[in-house]
Scaffold this motif. Structure first.
Motif, short mmCIF file in Angstrom:
data_model
loop_
_atom_site.label_atom_id
_atom_site.label_comp_id
_atom_site.label_asym_id
_atom_site.label_seq_id
_atom_site.Cartn_x
_atom_site.Cartn_y
_atom_site.Cartn_z
N HIS A 1 0.82 -1.21 0.00
CA HIS A 1 0.00 0.00 0.00
C HIS A 1 0.85 1.27 0.00
O HIS A 1 0.34 2.35 -0.30
N TRP A 2 2.16 1.15 0.31
CA TRP A 2 3.07 2.29 0.25
C TRP A 2 3.87 2.36 -1.05
O TRP A 2 4.66 3.28 -1.24
N ARG A 3 3.70 1.40 -1.92
CA ARG A 3 4.56 1.32 -3.10
C ARG A 3 3.87 1.87 -4.34
O ARG A 3 2.66 1.73 -4.53
N GLN A 4 4.69 2.44 -5.21
CA GLN A 4 4.24 2.84 -6.54
C GLN A 4 5.14 2.13 -7.53
O GLN A 4 6.37 2.30 -7.51
N LEU A 5 4.54 1.32 -8.38
CA LEU A 5 5.28 0.43 -9.27
C LEU A 5 4.90 0.69 -10.72
O LEU A 5 3.75 1.06 -11.02
N GLY A 6 5.84 0.48 -11.63
CA GLY A 6 5.56 0.64 -13.04
C GLY A 6 6.44 -0.22 -13.90
O GLY A 6 7.57 -0.55 -13.51
N VAL A 7 5.94 -0.58 -15.07
CA VAL A 7 6.69 -1.39 -16.04
C VAL A 7 6.37 -0.87 -17.44
O VAL A 7 5.20 -0.70 -17.81
N LEU A 8 7.40 -0.65 -18.24
CA LEU A 8 7.23 -0.34 -19.66
C LEU A 8 8.22 -1.19 -20.45
O LEU A 8 9.43 -1.12 -20.20
N ALA A 9 7.71 -1.97 -21.39
CA ALA A 9 8.55 -2.79 -22.25
C ALA A 9 8.68 -2.15 -23.63
O ALA A 9 8.03 -1.15 -23.94
N MET A 10 9.50 -2.76 -24.47
CA MET A 10 9.76 -2.19 -25.78
C MET A 10 8.53 -2.25 -26.68
O MET A 10 8.39 -1.44 -27.61
#
Length: 223
Positions: free
Chosen positions: A78-87
């Motif tokens: 609940h304290w985390r901000q996560l992200g993923v971007l691939a090619m």
């Protein structure tokens, strides 16, 4: 208390990210890139989640599964901000309910913006527009995204540090720059990037074909 942007360039095959925050040394804590995928762990950051994400990406090649692996490994998500971007494909992001507003994520055609404790709700869309409509190299467009976010409201406390990383062909980082402590880190990053970009091709050539690479003096005085 951070805002960041990941972006890709289908024309060059480069992928990378830029990040800034109101504490020192953000480049030591936020963001990682490998094998065509950027991962972010920010807000109350756990840098260990970057390794979790890149391992999941190497195993699955799936951005959504990568985000799920990071979320599943997070302590107090609940304290985390996560992200993923691939090619290729859409980006994925998650903002925990305890992250400070304004906060969240936004996708562009070739980009992903994340932020928390922002000065206004305009920061994320400004970052996406700054990147997607920008010109120049991928690194210059990533920095343009951060500067647009700063102009649209930045974060609530003064910025102190920034980082900018671009992964190119053959697994070489074409850009890997940090401003660890500055009263104006984005301006300082712009100066450092302008100094680096003319020299970057020579250093790439040193790795791939050292016999054909220019001498040290030629590199230092290029551009």
């Amino acid at each position: 208390m951070t805002f960041s942007i990941a972006g890709r360039c289908p024309d060059t095959g480069q992928i990378g990210y830029a990040v800034t925050t109101s504490s020192v040394c953000v480049g030591a804590r936020v963001g990682a890139v490998a094998d065509g995928c950027v991962v972010f762990s920010q807000a109350r950051t756990d840098p260990r989640l970057h390794a979790v994400g890149l391992a999941a990406w190497a195993e699955t090649g799936d951005a959504q599964a990568t985000l799920q692996a990071m979320h599943g490994a997070a302590v107090a998500p609940h304290w985390r901000q996560l992200g993923v971007l691939a090619m290729t494909g859409p980006g994925w992001h998650l903002t925990g309910e305890s992250c400070l507003p304004h906060c969240g994520g936004m996708l562009g055609g070739h980009s992903l913006a994340l932020g928390n404790f922002l000065g206004s709700a305009d920061v994320l869309p400004a970052m996406i527009e700054g990147f997607e409509t920008g010109s120049g190299s991928l690194a210059e467009r990533l920095l343009a995204g951060l500067k647009a976010g700063e102009a649209a409201g930045s974060e609530r406390d003064p910025l102190q540090s920034a980082a900018l990383v671009v992964l190119g062909a053959e697994g070489l980082r074409d850009v890997d720059l940090r401003i660890d402590a500055s009263s104006d880190p984005l301006a300082a990053m712009g100066e450092l990037l302008a100094d680096w970009l003319p020299k970057a091709p020579a250093y790439r050539l040193r790795a791939l074909d050292p016999d054909a690479a220019p001498s040290s003096s030629s590199v230092e005085h290029s551009g």
